[in-house]
Design a protein around this motif. Structure first.
Motif: not given
Ligand code: PLP
Length: 421
Positions: A106-107, A135, A137, A187, A212, A214-215, A235, A237-238
């Motif tokens: 995601t980042t 987040h 990121s 998150n 985003d 990711a969650q 991402s 891995h999540k």
């Molecule tokens: N955005 C959200 C909402 C997240 O929870 C996270 C990671 O916890 C990220 C972005 C960043 O993900 P990554 O570290 O896998 O790039």
């Protein structure tokens, strides 16, 4: 209603056969002599055997660089890599695999958009809208762009109950707004933002939207065409996949407009010292050797969750989150942040007879001694912590392999820690 609550109290087996249940080998581990209760899934999820097997098979039987060789292994690795792209496309219902860019996560996906969209589509004084619950990121890449291009960052606040303030959001658009970048699910708070409505609102102002995810991708069906988002990041891995792999979805018309992010092998058409041309989508954004092993692992992970069904996963985790919320709320001194129920629960706990919170780090460390893995700290969301007036929280975040017993272990653990203070 009573019936619903009653049914929530029935034992809830996990979708994968309970703690230590076959598919996830690591869940059989003992930590300090106690069975592992893994509740840090918001940070990263554990991997099913099928993902571990796919990665092992790639290195045992296939490994070769992709898109570069005429030889058999390279062709096979390339086929598996491109099949993985198709799996991702189908999983988020993108129109075409040209809209699926493999990144490190995601980042990197958000940084890619900030850098390239910023370069091609933003000038000094232009604005990007983010929210108070992002987040880091989805904050810092825009701040880096601000340093380079003197753009402005406008922030949508949250309400006291942890939702986006949708009365304020429409007032943040101006003729200079170029992009809205917003998390789908917080998150920290577990808030599910009404991104479809937000995207429609932004589009009515002619503003594209980056989500985003990711969650959200690990917990619910995400359909980029139904949402009509312009960019979406998540991402691997999540969502039970390997580390080092993630996805940027972008509408083709946007990706075509943007310049490459990094230069190197594979992203080029022709190279000379006088003039270099760039490759077609999606390769324009995939400079260098990609993590084709992790891409295959991600595809297997997505097939794994699709096999269970994202609807079923969402329903199961909703029930588990509701059960966890109800049980945690019965603990004296418990303070939960954000709207419930959710598979992400952030909280602080007051010591017995005291008004002050037990430090989240102390609580997390003592829970760890009981074999319970939770996250502590600011969760890479310091502006949100400032808004909540706290330094950090303890976060329990659930996945499809968690059970009611895991919740009970957490509650018993917190009770025990509280009595120590
Ligand atoms: N955005 C959200 C909402 C997240 O929870 C996270 C990671 O916890 C990220 C972005 C960043 O993900 P990554 O570290 O896998 O790039």
């Amino acid at each position: 209603m009573k019936q619903d609550i009653e049914s929530l109290r029935q034992p809830l087996p996990s979708l994968t056969g309970g703690v230590g249940g076959g598919s996830f080998p690591i869940l059989s581990r003992q930590i300090y002599g106690k069975p592992l209760v893994y509740l840090d899934n918001g940070a990263t999820t554990q991997k099913p055997q099928c993902v571990i097997d796919a990665i092992t098979d790639e290195y045992l039987n296939v490994n070769a660089n992709v898109h570069r060789g005429v030889h058999y292994l390279s062709q096979e690795a390339t086929r598996l890599y491109e099949e993985a792209r198709e799996t991702v496309r189908a999983f988020i219902n993108a129109r075409s695999t040209t809209e699926i860019i493999f990144t490190r996560g995601t980042t990197e996906s958000i940084n890619l958009v900030a850098a390239t969209f910023g370069q091609a589509c933003m000038q000094a004084g232009d604005e990007v809208i983010v929210t108070e619950m992002e987040h880091h990121s989805n904050i810092v890449p825009w701040q880096l762009l601000q340093l380079r291009k003197d753009i402005k960052i406008r922030v949508c606040p949250i309400t006291d109950d942890g939702r986006l303030d949708l009365d304020v959001l429409p007032t943040l658009f101006s003729p200079n707004t170029k992009l809205l970048a917003c998390t789908h699910v917080s998150n920290v708070l577990g808030t599910v933002n009404p991104v479809k409505d937000i995207i429609a609102m932004a589009h009515a102002h002619g503003v594209p939207v980056l989500i985003d995810a990711a969650q959200s991708v690990p917990h619910m069906a995400v359909d980029v065409q139904a949402l009509d988002c312009d960019f979406l990041a998540f991402s691997g891995h999540k969502v039970y996949g390997p580390t080092g792999i993630g996805v940027l979805y972008g509408k083709e018309q946007w990706l075509e407009k943007l310049p490459p992010y990094m230069g190197g092998g594979e992203m080029i058409g022709k190279v000379s010292f006088e003039r270099t041309t760039f490759n077609v989508l999606p390769y324009k954004f995939e400079a260098g050797t990609p993590d084709y092993v992790a891409a295959r692992g991600l595809a297997v992970a997505l097939d794994f969750v699709s096999g269970i069904g994202m609807g079923k996963i969402a329903e199961y985790e909703h029930e588990l989150g509701t059960y966890a919320y109800e049980q945690l709320m019965q603990i004296e001194g418990m303070h939960i942040y954000g709207p419930a129920p959710s598979p992400v629960i952030s909280f602080n706990l007051a010591a017995e007879g005291g008004a002050a919170f037990i430090h989240h780090l102390d609580l997390g460390t003592l829970l760890d001694r009981l074999g319970i893995a939770v996250r502590t700290g600011h969760h890479c969301a310091e502006p949100l912590m400032h808004r909540l007036g706290i330094e950090g929280t303890v976060r329990a975040s659930f996945a499809l392999y968690n059970t009611k017993e895991d919740v009970d272990a957490l509650v018993a653990g917190i009770d025990r820690v509280r009595k120590m203070f």
